[in-house]
Design a protein around this motif. Sequence first.
Motif, short mmCIF file in Angstrom:
data_model
loop_
_atom_site.label_atom_id
_atom_site.label_comp_id
_atom_site.label_asym_id
_atom_site.label_seq_id
_atom_site.Cartn_x
_atom_site.Cartn_y
_atom_site.Cartn_z
N VAL A 274 51.70 57.15 84.54
CA VAL A 274 52.80 57.52 83.65
C VAL A 274 54.07 56.77 84.04
CG1 VAL A 274 54.32 59.41 82.92
CG2 VAL A 274 51.85 59.80 83.12
N LYS A 275 54.34 56.74 85.33
CA LYS A 275 55.56 56.09 85.81
C LYS A 275 55.54 54.58 85.58
CE LYS A 275 58.31 55.46 90.03
NZ LYS A 275 58.40 55.78 91.48
N SER A 276 54.42 53.95 85.88
CA SER A 276 54.35 52.49 85.81
C SER A 276 54.25 51.98 84.37
CB SER A 276 53.16 51.97 86.62
OG SER A 276 51.93 52.45 86.09
N SER A 277 53.67 52.76 83.47
CA SER A 277 53.50 52.32 82.08
C SER A 277 54.76 52.56 81.25
CB SER A 277 52.31 53.04 81.44
OG SER A 277 52.60 54.42 81.28
N GLY A 278 55.49 53.64 81.57
CA GLY A 278 56.64 54.00 80.76
C GLY A 278 56.27 54.62 79.43
N LEU A 279 54.99 54.90 79.22
CA LEU A 279 54.52 55.51 77.97
C LEU A 279 54.44 57.02 78.11
CD1 LEU A 279 51.68 52.96 77.05
CD2 LEU A 279 53.97 53.14 76.04
N SER A 280 54.25 57.68 77.00
CA SER A 280 54.23 59.14 77.00
C SER A 280 53.01 59.67 77.76
CB SER A 280 54.21 59.67 75.57
OG SER A 280 53.10 59.17 74.86
N ASP A 281 53.17 60.87 78.31
CA ASP A 281 52.16 61.50 79.15
C ASP A 281 51.20 62.31 78.29
OD1 ASP A 281 50.67 62.90 80.97
OD2 ASP A 281 52.38 63.74 82.07
#
Length: 449
Positions: A383-390
């Motif tokens: 989640v942190k590295s992608s920056g996309l929604s969880d």
Amino acid sequence: MNGEALNLPKNGQVQNVKGNVMIPIRVVMEELGFDVDWEKRTRTVTIKQSDTTIKLVVNQASATVNGKKLALGAAPILKEDTTLVPLRFVSEQMGLTVGWDNATKTVYLITPDHGSGNGNGIEGNTGNTGSDNGSPGNGSGIPVPEQQNLAGVKGIGFDANRLIIAVDKNVTPDVFHLTGPDRIVIDIPNARFDESFSSNHSLDAFQAGFMDINDYPDVTKIRYSQFSDNPSTIRIVMDLSGARNYSLLNANDGYVIIDLNVDQSYPSKGSGKPLVVIDAGHGGTDPGAISVTKKKEKDLNLSIVKKVEALLKKETQLDYVLTRSTDVYVTLQDRAKLANNLNADVFVSIHANSGSATASGVETYYTRQESVPFANVMHKYLVKSSGLSDRKVRAKSLHVTRETTMPAVLLEVGYLSNKSDEALLYTEKFQNSVAQGVVDGIKEYLGLK
């Protein structure tokens, strides 16, 4: 020639002239070993060996061989200060067998005395010196006949200083060292190349090919061939930069592994360091999901995994293996079996999702309850590295997370069916970030951070 690359001078490069492979007369003389004479006034090249004499004239579409006139597929040409002659014509007239692999644009030359005898061509196979004669090629230039009940060699890969050979039956390989130069030879008797092998690996008309190895200092090239037809034997030769020890792992589970990590700087499982298996989803004939701009999931998965590998190479506390490092098809069963066979500590499969045009975000899947702690850690970093929604950690019965015996997760790094996700997924910045997140998650779970 005879499995060894010819070292061509700067002004002696092979050229393709209207579909004909042409070589400078300097190469004929220095690399093929024929006597060459150039007569500037008549622009005639005379090539001699033993009792054969060939005369070729620049821009003339015929040649004479021992006084007999023969037509040429391509006339010799004068380019700058170099005369180019047709490779196939010269070689065949001198008794060489010529093969052409159109996929790799490679010419293979086999000399008359190469691979002669009973076909196995092995000298000193129980000692430290000898010949790997016949690799590549069985020496005859004749396709090896079909035989029943032979093991099929499905693929060859090299990762983490390990040679991995995929086979479809139980085999008993013969592995030995040779020197001058240093090599490790692997003979697999009662075997042939599987029909799928040529779709992922280069194979010439003589059932031979090679892989250049650039990322590991111990190995320079891997050569392979249908070495003998009595018994039908596949030979694989690892060309080394120096003497290396190895260990053989053959659990009759579909993989033969030659591990060079015995006494090298690359850590091995036997050293007590954790072993990680990284799996690039899909591959080869299985493209995976297709994105909104018609990109293939398999390519994205492999691109991210290669970035993970680059980071893992720098980790001295971890060892790793990739289930695939190129665009090849590996069955789900083989992916799980590889991890189980190596007794890996964790397994991570990289994928991208597909669904509705509005679906977006990342998910982490697990199957077995013992994988939950690993899934939670990996998802936090995803989640942190992608920056996309969880889109949360989810349980699902997937083969690679169900059949593996160690903590295993499958990461969905975004939605290819979503325009915004897709535009992000194929950027270097996104892939590098996710790869770092994968490594950081593994390290935290294994207590290395």
